[in-house]
Scaffold this motif. Structure first.
Motif, PDB file in Angstrom:
ATOM      1  N   ILE A   9      -3.466  13.607  -9.062  1.00  0.00           N
ATOM      2  CA  ILE A   9      -2.385  14.005  -8.144  1.00  0.00           C
ATOM      3  C   ILE A   9      -3.220  13.763  -6.787  1.00  0.00           C
ATOM      4  N   LYS A  10      -2.975  13.026  -6.040  1.00  0.00           N
ATOM      5  CA  LYS A  10      -3.703  12.379  -4.907  1.00  0.00           C
ATOM      6  C   LYS A  10      -3.684  13.196  -3.816  1.00  0.00           C
ATOM      7  N   PRO A  11      -4.700  12.855  -2.678  1.00  0.00           N
ATOM      8  CA  PRO A  11      -4.724  14.130  -1.670  1.00  0.00           C
ATOM      9  C   PRO A  11      -3.696  14.346  -0.692  1.00  0.00           C
ATOM     10  N   PRO A  57      -8.188  -6.321  -0.248  1.00  0.00           N
ATOM     11  CA  PRO A  57      -8.260  -5.681   1.337  1.00  0.00           C
ATOM     12  C   PRO A  57      -8.005  -4.289   1.230  1.00  0.00           C
ATOM     13  N   PHE A  58      -7.557  -3.659   0.594  1.00  0.00           N
ATOM     14  CA  PHE A  58      -7.263  -2.177   0.842  1.00  0.00           C
ATOM     15  C   PHE A  58      -8.227  -1.304   0.112  1.00  0.00           C
ATOM     16  N   TYR A  59      -9.338  -2.115  -0.456  1.00  0.00           N
ATOM     17  CA  TYR A  59     -10.492  -1.196  -1.298  1.00  0.00           C
ATOM     18  C   TYR A  59     -11.202  -0.059  -0.465  1.00  0.00           C
ATOM     19  N   GLU A  61     -10.148   1.356   2.452  1.00  0.00           N
ATOM     20  CA  GLU A  61      -8.934   2.447   2.877  1.00  0.00           C
ATOM     21  C   GLU A  61      -8.863   3.300   1.745  1.00  0.00           C
ATOM     22  N   LEU A  62      -8.693   2.695   0.460  1.00  0.00           N
ATOM     23  CA  LEU A  62      -8.257   3.417  -0.617  1.00  0.00           C
ATOM     24  C   LEU A  62      -9.417   4.412  -0.981  1.00  0.00           C
ATOM     25  N   VAL A  63     -10.444   3.882  -1.103  1.00  0.00           N
ATOM     26  CA  VAL A  63     -11.727   4.884  -1.340  1.00  0.00           C
ATOM     27  C   VAL A  63     -11.646   6.093  -0.251  1.00  0.00           C
ATOM     28  N   ALA A  91       7.259   2.868  -9.113  1.00  0.00           N
ATOM     29  CA  ALA A  91       6.730   1.890  -8.377  1.00  0.00           C
ATOM     30  C   ALA A  91       5.559   2.225  -7.413  1.00  0.00           C
ATOM     31  N   THR A  92       4.507   1.585  -7.353  1.00  0.00           N
ATOM     32  CA  THR A  92       3.563   1.684  -6.643  1.00  0.00           C
ATOM     33  C   THR A  92       3.979   2.123  -5.100  1.00  0.00           C
ATOM     34  N   ASN A  93       4.846   1.110  -4.692  1.00  0.00           N
ATOM     35  CA  ASN A  93       5.667   1.359  -3.194  1.00  0.00           C
ATOM     36  C   ASN A  93       6.750   2.039  -3.500  1.00  0.00           C
ATOM     37  N   ASN A 109       3.650   6.423   1.176  1.00  0.00           N
ATOM     38  CA  ASN A 109       3.764   4.875   1.419  1.00  0.00           C
ATOM     39  C   ASN A 109       3.079   4.478   0.371  1.00  0.00           C
ATOM     40  N   VAL A 110       2.902   3.053   0.210  1.00  0.00           N
ATOM     41  CA  VAL A 110       2.440   2.201  -0.535  1.00  0.00           C
ATOM     42  C   VAL A 110       0.800   2.683  -0.997  1.00  0.00           C
ATOM     43  N   GLY A 111       0.087   3.346   0.189  1.00  0.00           N
ATOM     44  CA  GLY A 111      -1.358   3.586  -0.120  1.00  0.00           C
ATOM     45  C   GLY A 111      -1.209   5.087  -0.441  1.00  0.00           C
ATOM     46  N   SER A 114       0.718   9.578  -3.840  1.00  0.00           N
ATOM     47  CA  SER A 114       1.050  10.921  -4.516  1.00  0.00           C
ATOM     48  C   SER A 114       0.391  11.045  -5.853  1.00  0.00           C
ATOM     49  N   VAL A 115       0.296   9.952  -6.684  1.00  0.00           N
ATOM     50  CA  VAL A 115      -0.150   9.781  -8.247  1.00  0.00           C
ATOM     51  C   VAL A 115      -0.821   8.703  -8.503  1.00  0.00           C
ATOM     52  N   HIS A 116      -1.708   8.833  -9.463  1.00  0.00           N
ATOM     53  CA  HIS A 116      -2.263   7.597 -10.282  1.00  0.00           C
ATOM     54  C   HIS A 116      -2.088   7.995 -11.782  1.00  0.00           C
TER      55      HIS A 116
HETATM   56  P1  RTP Z   1      -2.549   3.796  -9.392  1.00  0.00           P
HETATM   57  O1  RTP Z   1      -3.651   2.799 -10.025  1.00  0.00           O
HETATM   58  O2  RTP Z   1      -3.068   4.601  -8.266  1.00  0.00           O
HETATM   59  O3  RTP Z   1      -1.864   4.429 -10.549  1.00  0.00           O
HETATM   60  O4  RTP Z   1      -1.327   2.678  -8.894  1.00  0.00           O
HETATM   61  P2  RTP Z   1      -1.065   1.680  -9.338  1.00  0.00           P
HETATM   62  O5  RTP Z   1      -1.332   1.030 -10.752  1.00  0.00           O
HETATM   63  O6  RTP Z   1       0.808   1.605  -9.274  1.00  0.00           O
HETATM   64  O7  RTP Z   1      -1.482   0.335  -8.175  1.00  0.00           O
HETATM   65  P3  RTP Z   1      -2.574  -0.598  -8.050  1.00  0.00           P
HETATM   66  O8  RTP Z   1      -2.057  -1.790  -7.832  1.00  0.00           O
HETATM   67  O9  RTP Z   1      -3.523  -0.263  -9.424  1.00  0.00           O
HETATM   68  O10 RTP Z   1      -3.294   0.152  -6.808  1.00  0.00           O
HETATM   69  C1  RTP Z   1      -3.973   1.096  -7.071  1.00  0.00           C
HETATM   70  C2  RTP Z   1      -3.748   2.026  -5.559  1.00  0.00           C
HETATM   71  O11 RTP Z   1      -4.232   1.244  -4.503  1.00  0.00           O
HETATM   72  C3  RTP Z   1      -3.387   1.920  -3.340  1.00  0.00           C
HETATM   73  N1  RTP Z   1      -2.866   0.536  -2.617  1.00  0.00           N
HETATM   74  N2  RTP Z   1      -2.740   0.212  -1.491  1.00  0.00           N
HETATM   75  N3  RTP Z   1      -2.052  -0.799   1.205  1.00  0.00           N
HETATM   76  C4  RTP Z   1      -1.771  -1.420  -0.071  1.00  0.00           C
HETATM   77  O12 RTP Z   1      -1.064  -2.647  -0.076  1.00  0.00           O
HETATM   78  C5  RTP Z   1      -2.015  -0.940  -1.307  1.00  0.00           C
HETATM   79  N4  RTP Z   1      -1.799  -1.384  -2.617  1.00  0.00           N
HETATM   80  C6  RTP Z   1      -2.162  -0.454  -3.304  1.00  0.00           C
HETATM   81  C7  RTP Z   1      -2.426   2.628  -3.877  1.00  0.00           C
HETATM   82  O13 RTP Z   1      -2.902   3.857  -3.683  1.00  0.00           O
HETATM   83  C8  RTP Z   1      -2.201   2.359  -5.343  1.00  0.00           C
HETATM   84  O14 RTP Z   1      -1.893   3.382  -6.010  1.00  0.00           O
END
Ligand code: RTP
Ligand code: MG
Length: 139
Positions: A9-11, A57-59, A61-63, A91-93, A109-111, A114-116
């Motif tokens: 459960i994300k920040p 590119p979002f690494y 920001e993600l960290v 879906a991720t988004n 939003n996509v970033g 809320s959950v992984h």
């Molecule tokens: P997760 O790993 O968190 O369960 O999410 P996921 O499989 O649905 O998505 P993934 O492609 O593995 O991406 C990991 C996490 O990176 C962030 N993200 N940001 N700004 C962007 O375009 C973007 N794309 C991905 C999200 O927090 C995503 O859950």
């Protein structure tokens, strides 16, 4: 087949006090929370956890996001738990997430989504081992 998957459960969600509401969706979907703890992820932990995305590119920001506040790490158990939890998350988004999914209900939003949840059984095992000892998981 009974499986275990790893959940975070994300920040963005802990900040909005949504832990209980998210856990209710998880439990209503038939998944059992067999381990859970609230932690502040270190920079090193987050970098390691998301290493597969290190070239994306979002690494950075993600960290930064994953270390920006408390997270709740969990082990979920149930029939086909890995795929089942991916369904429950949506879906991720969140704009593309199905109605009733956690991300549709709560993600910003996509970033900040809320959950992984683990994307394969092999990754679930590796991810669980990064945050829990066997003794902390009570099935
Ligand atoms: P997760 O790993 O968190 O369960 O999410 P996921 O499989 O649905 O998505 P993934 O492609 O593995 O991406 C990991 C996490 O990176 C962030 N993200 N940001 N700004 C962007 O375009 C973007 N794309 C991905 C999200 O927090 C995503 O859950
Ligand atoms: Mg992923």
């Amino acid at each position: 087949m009974t499986e275990r998957t790893f959940s975070i459960i994300k920040p963005d969600a802990t900040k909005r006090n949504l832990t209980g509401k998210i856990n209710a969706v998880i439990e209503d979907a038939g998944l059992r929370i067999v381990a859970q703890k609230r932690i502040r992820m270190s920079d090193a932990q987050a970098k390691k956890f998301y290493e597969v995305h290190s070239e994306r590119p979002f690494y950075g920001e993600l960290v930064e996001f994953m270390t920006s506040g408390p997270v709740v790490v969990q082990v979920l158990e149930g029939d086909n738990a890995v795929a089942r939890y991916r369904e429950v998350m949506g879906a991720t988004n969140p704009e593309q997430a199905a109605p009733g999914t956690i991300r549709k209900l709560y993600a910003n939003n996509v970033g900040e989504n809320s959950v992984h949840g683990s994307d394969s059984l092999d990754n679930a095992k590796l991810e669980i081992a990064q945050f829990f000892t066997d003794a902390e998981i009570v099935g």
